[in-house]
Scaffold this motif. Structure first.
Motif, PDB file in Angstrom:
ATOM      1  N   ASP A 209      23.446  39.438  60.681  1.00 25.56           N
ATOM      2  CA  ASP A 209      24.227  40.484  61.332  1.00 25.56           C
ATOM      3  C   ASP A 209      23.736  40.621  62.771  1.00 25.56           C
ATOM      4  OD1 ASP A 209      25.532  42.915  61.880  1.00 25.56           O
ATOM      5  OD2 ASP A 209      24.022  44.121  60.849  1.00 25.56           O
ATOM      6  N   ASN A 282      19.514  48.992  51.820  1.00 28.60           N
ATOM      7  CA  ASN A 282      20.707  49.823  51.719  1.00 28.60           C
ATOM      8  C   ASN A 282      21.190  49.730  50.282  1.00 28.60           C
ATOM      9  OD1 ASN A 282      20.881  50.650  54.466  1.00 28.60           O
ATOM     10  ND2 ASN A 282      21.616  48.619  54.994  1.00 28.60           N
ATOM     11  N   ARG A 284      24.342  49.564  49.201  1.00 32.12           N
ATOM     12  CA  ARG A 284      25.770  49.234  49.277  1.00 32.12           C
ATOM     13  C   ARG A 284      25.917  47.905  49.999  1.00 32.12           C
ATOM     14  NH1 ARG A 284      25.834  49.231  54.592  1.00 32.12           N
ATOM     15  NH2 ARG A 284      24.279  50.579  55.543  1.00 32.12           N
TER      16      ARG A 284
HETATM   17  N1  GLY Z   1      25.372  45.664  58.904  1.00 29.26           N
HETATM   18  C1  GLY Z   1      24.409  46.657  58.687  1.00 29.26           C
HETATM   19  C2  GLY Z   1      24.726  47.644  57.670  1.00 29.26           C
HETATM   20  O1  GLY Z   1      25.722  47.548  56.964  1.00 29.26           O
HETATM   21  O2  GLY Z   1      23.960  48.574  57.535  1.00 29.26           O
END
Ligand code: GLY
Ligand code: AMP
Length: 428
Positions: A209, A282, A284
């Protein structure tokens, strides 16, 4: 099976698109969805927002869906998945207690420590004095993180001690404000999504990313400006290593605590000279990485998510992947991420050649009173290109970006460029 997808971003558009390609999925309902999703799914409003658990359960019942997929973090942290499961409907997404892995960075550090997971050294601080001591103890570059959810904007990485303190002050001023001051981790970043059912872990393919707003990783952090997969430069064995040393121990620790983790454990890594280190978890799918990862998934998505939601990952056949390359470029609104302007006309979307080579996923779009497609958020479109090489995928993505129009918009021109040139390396 009918599936209800909660959310309205390009990530949800990618999820809905993949579900609609699954022969076992008869229909997809999205709430609230967006004008792009509307082309492949029925969109239902959620006037109380995506955290309105009662409304989500009511929609799931009304449409008699066999699975609910929760996209964003806010409804997970608010307990929407708990409410859906309590209503007897399978739900893909962790409970509120398990989603704390994303909702509190201090909690994530505690779980990592208990599970002996490699991550940066960190100090959890509740006062500016503690922050100052931590900054001095760890040294520059300084990494200061808001403990709670901050939509990708809670982290400041800087050599400037005053700026680090200023960010910490802003976070501490919030009710129950806490900050995490962390050791700087040097090395390329990788996102690995691990599908979990409370016990088993099935990794997807890694993606990279681009978090900074500007070319060459300049400017402030954003939610993400682009992504690509596969990562030809990644060390062999990376995925197995991350599953064995990070994902499985965390899932086991969460189960041991009586708060099993099901859904996506998003492992954000820095590949340092000392091996992979967790930068964040995260709870998700990541946005925009999902757009490229799901582009490459050949196993039908519905069965995978249902297996995770019902504790059936052990019986699932190995996932199948395309060896094509996928690149996504985010088209952002004027002045994103500071104060994104909304209401600008979005043009040219219909002129993009279309799947599979290049297609447009909608994020912050809506229709105005006259039915004209206009921007409604910071990240407006996520344009995906696919090719037999990274160069071809980039070329197709950028050709499509050049066809769409949005007054005052900006996007990065260098997504996956260094990887295409073979310049991404892991420090020795
Ligand atoms: N691309 C980073 C996020 O979804 O937190
Ligand atoms: P996070 O919200 O924790 O993912 O942080 C956002 C971005 O800040 C990450 O993608 C990294 O680019 C950067 N970052 C976070 N933590 C660190 C760290 N310890 N060392 C270096 N960069 C970091």
């Amino acid at each position: 099976m009918k599936v209800l997808v909660i959310g309205s971003g390009a990530r949800e558009h990618a999820i809905v698109r993949a579900l609609s390609l699954d022969p076992a999925v008869d229909a997809v309902v999205a709430a609230p969805g967006n004008p792009g999703i509307e082309a492949v799914a029925l969109c239902e409003p959620l006037p109380g927002g995506v955290t309105d658990a009662d409304a989500v359960v009511a929609l799931a019942r009304r449409h008699e869906v066999g699975l609910v997929v929760v996209g964003p973090e806010a409804p997970l942290v608010a307990g929407v998945a708990d409410a859906v499961r309590a209503a007897g409907i399978p739900c893909f997404g962790p409970s509120a207690k398990a989603a704390r892995l994303e909702g509190s960075k201090a909690f994530a550090k505690e779980v990592m420590s208990a599970a002996d997971v490699p991550t940066g050294m960190a100090h959890v601080c509740t006062s500016l004095d503690e922050v100052a001591d931590a900054l001095d103890a760890l040294g520059a570059p300084h990494v200061v993180k808001d403990d709670g959810l901050a939509a990708g904007k809670g982290v400041v990485v800087t050599d400037d001690r005053a700026e680090a303190l200023e960010h910490a002050r802003g976070c501490l001023d919030k009710p129950d404000g806490r900050v995490v001051v962390e050791e700087f981790l040097d090395g390329p970043e990788v996102s690995l999504f691990c599908i979990c059912d409370g016990e088993q872990v099935v990794p997807l393919v890694p993606a990279q990313d681009f978090k900074r707003v500007g070319d060459g990783d300049s400017g402030p952090n954003t939610g993400g400006m682009g992504a690509y997969s596969p990562l030809d430069w990644a060390p062999a064995g990376l995925v197995d290593d991350v599953v064995a040393r990070i994902a499985r121990p965390v899932v086991a620790e969460m189960a041991r605590r009586g708060t099993p983790f099901s859904g996506v454990l998003y492992v954000g890594l820095a590949l340092t000279g000392r091996g992979p280190r967790v930068i964040e978890f995260n709870a998700r799918f990541g946005d925009p990485e999902t757009q490229v990862v799901l582009d490459r998934l050949r196993t039908p998505l519905g069965a995978l998510l249902l297996a995770a939601a019902t504790g059936g990952l052990a019986e699932l056949e190995p996932l199948r992947w395309s060896d094509q390359h996928a690149v996504t470029v985010v088209v952002a609104a004027h002045d994103y991420p500071a104060t994104p302007r909304t209401g600008d006309a979005v043009t040219g979307v219909e002129e993009v050649p279309g799947a599979p080579d290049a297609y447009v996923l909608h994020a912050g779009t809506t229709r105005d009173a006259d039915g004209v497609l206009v921007s409604s958020g910071g990240r407006v479109l996520s344009v995906v290109g696919r090719g037999s090489s990274l160069a071809q995928a980039r070329e197709r993505a950028y050709a499509a970006v050049d066809v769409v129009g949005l007054e005052g918009s900006h996007h990065r021109r260098d997504i996956a460029e260094r990887a295409e040139r073979g310049e991404v390396t892991v420090p020795a």
